[in-house]
Structure formats: structure tokens, C-alpha cells
Design a protein around this motif. Structure first.
Motif, mmCIF file in Angstrom:
data_model
loop_
_atom_site.group_PDB
_atom_site.id
_atom_site.type_symbol
_atom_site.label_atom_id
_atom_site.label_comp_id
_atom_site.label_asym_id
_atom_site.label_seq_id
_atom_site.Cartn_x
_atom_site.Cartn_y
_atom_site.Cartn_z
ATOM 1 N N LEU A 269 0.822 -1.204 0.000
ATOM 2 C CA LEU A 269 0.000 0.000 0.000
ATOM 3 C C LEU A 269 0.862 1.263 0.000
ATOM 4 O O LEU A 269 0.555 2.231 -0.703
ATOM 5 C CB LEU A 269 -0.930 -0.016 1.210
ATOM 6 N N MET A 270 1.958 1.266 0.745
ATOM 7 C CA MET A 270 2.857 2.425 0.743
ATOM 8 C C MET A 270 3.500 2.608 -0.632
ATOM 9 O O MET A 270 3.658 3.738 -1.097
ATOM 10 C CB MET A 270 3.937 2.277 1.812
ATOM 11 N N GLU A 271 3.847 1.527 -1.292
ATOM 12 C CA GLU A 271 4.406 1.633 -2.642
ATOM 13 C C GLU A 271 3.367 2.198 -3.599
ATOM 14 O O GLU A 271 3.688 3.033 -4.454
ATOM 15 C CB GLU A 271 4.892 0.264 -3.125
ATOM 16 N N TRP A 272 2.128 1.767 -3.464
ATOM 17 C CA TRP A 272 1.042 2.289 -4.301
ATOM 18 C C TRP A 272 0.870 3.789 -4.076
ATOM 19 O O TRP A 272 0.702 4.555 -5.017
ATOM 20 C CB TRP A 272 -0.244 1.528 -3.989
ATOM 21 N N ARG B 284 3.163 5.911 -2.994
ATOM 22 C CA ARG B 284 4.326 6.592 -3.591
ATOM 23 C C ARG B 284 4.156 6.747 -5.100
ATOM 24 O O ARG B 284 4.487 7.789 -5.663
ATOM 25 C CB ARG B 284 5.603 5.829 -3.278
ATOM 26 N N GLN B 285 3.665 5.693 -5.747
ATOM 27 C CA GLN B 285 3.459 5.764 -7.192
ATOM 28 C C GLN B 285 2.409 6.809 -7.545
ATOM 29 O O GLN B 285 2.587 7.583 -8.488
ATOM 30 C CB GLN B 285 3.042 4.404 -7.737
ATOM 31 N N ARG B 286 1.311 6.839 -6.818
ATOM 32 C CA ARG B 286 0.257 7.817 -7.097
ATOM 33 C C ARG B 286 0.751 9.238 -6.865
ATOM 34 O O ARG B 286 0.446 10.148 -7.610
ATOM 35 C CB ARG B 286 -0.980 7.577 -6.222
ATOM 36 N N ARG B 287 1.545 9.424 -5.813
ATOM 37 C CA ARG B 287 2.090 10.763 -5.543
ATOM 38 C C ARG B 287 3.056 11.194 -6.632
ATOM 39 O O ARG B 287 3.075 12.358 -7.012
ATOM 40 C CB ARG B 287 2.790 10.790 -4.190
ATOM 41 N N SER B 288 3.849 10.268 -7.140
ATOM 42 C CA SER B 288 4.794 10.625 -8.202
ATOM 43 C C SER B 288 4.062 10.989 -9.490
ATOM 44 O O SER B 288 4.582 11.746 -10.311
ATOM 45 C CB SER B 288 5.788 9.492 -8.460
ATOM 46 N N GLU B 289 2.848 10.466 -9.667
ATOM 47 C CA GLU B 289 2.029 10.795 -10.837
ATOM 48 C C GLU B 289 1.135 12.005 -10.575
ATOM 49 O O GLU B 289 0.329 12.370 -11.424
ATOM 50 C CB GLU B 289 1.150 9.590 -11.204
ATOM 51 N N HIS B 290 1.261 12.626 -9.397
ATOM 52 C CA HIS B 290 0.453 13.780 -8.990
ATOM 53 C C HIS B 290 -1.043 13.476 -9.024
ATOM 54 O O HIS B 290 -1.850 14.315 -9.375
ATOM 55 C CB HIS B 290 0.767 15.005 -9.839
ATOM 56 N N MET B 291 -1.388 12.254 -8.658
ATOM 57 C CA MET B 291 -2.788 11.845 -8.590
ATOM 58 C C MET B 291 -3.348 12.250 -7.229
ATOM 59 O O MET B 291 -2.678 12.112 -6.220
ATOM 60 C CB MET B 291 -2.913 10.325 -8.746
ATOM 61 N N PRO B 292 -4.581 12.754 -7.204
ATOM 62 C CA PRO B 292 -5.176 13.098 -5.908
ATOM 63 C C PRO B 292 -5.457 11.845 -5.092
ATOM 64 O O PRO B 292 -5.955 10.858 -5.615
ATOM 65 C CB PRO B 292 -6.463 13.818 -6.284
#
Length: 107
Positions: A19-22, A24-32
């Protein structure tokens, strides 16, 4: 974490890692990201990882997850980079014109 007397670990550390990796990925894509979205994704990973037993992914679970993993804020948007500066300038000019035409105060 200074306020905690004991550091509790997750019941399922694999779920926390995935879940933490998910996140991090969403944050790197600037997803809300919102708490509800993280809880929904946790339920999905719960099924995918074949974790035995029931778990209530509630607000309490979310707060503990955030505290365990040092997550400060989930609501992240890429709005700052996507601002239309020309439209904002136009709006400011229009707003100033309306205020002066109608003899309004800025408050």
C-alpha cells in the motif's frame, strides 16, 4: 512519533508495504489521494494478497496506518502546476471591473 509510548506494527506488514508503494506511485504521478481511496485500495490488496480474516478498513485503521508509516497528508493534487495564468489574470481584471462598476468594497 515522539508522543507514542510503544510502536505497534501492522497485523500484515506485506499489506502495509504494498500500500505504501502504491501511495508513492500515485504521488509521483500527482494523482489526488484521499482516505477513502486508500481504504478502498487496501481492501483490494487484502483480497489480492489472500489475507485470511476480516479487517475493517475504517477511519481508525487509516489513522493508525498513516501514523505507522509517517504519512502526513493524503490529499495531494497537481493543481499548482496546471494553473492557467492567462485565465487568472483575465478573471482578476474582470473582478476589479465589476467592483468598480458597482461601487462595491473589496470585502
Amino acid at each position: 512519533m515522539k508522543n507514542r509510548k510503544t510502536l505497534h506494527t501492522a497485523k500484515n506488514e506485506d499489506l502495509d508495504c504494498v500500500l505504501m508503494e502504491w501511495i508513492r506511485q500515485r504521488r509521483s504521478e500527482h494523482m489526488p489521494l484521499t482516505g477513502l481511496l486508500v481504504m478502498k485500495q487496501a481492501r483490494i490488496y487484502h483480497e489480492e494478497l489472500n489475507i485470511e480474516g476480516e479487517c475493517q478498513y475504517s477511519d481508525g485503521w487509516l489513522q493508525k496506518f498513516k501514523k505507522r508509516n509517517g504519512v502526513k497528508c493524503l490529499k495531494i493534487c497537481g493543481e499548482k502546476g496546471s494553473v492557467d495564468h492567462e485565465a487568472a489574470e483575465y478573471y482578476n481584471d474582470e473582478f476589479a471591473k465589476i467592483i468598480s462598476d458597482k461601487n462595491l468594497s473589496y470585502e
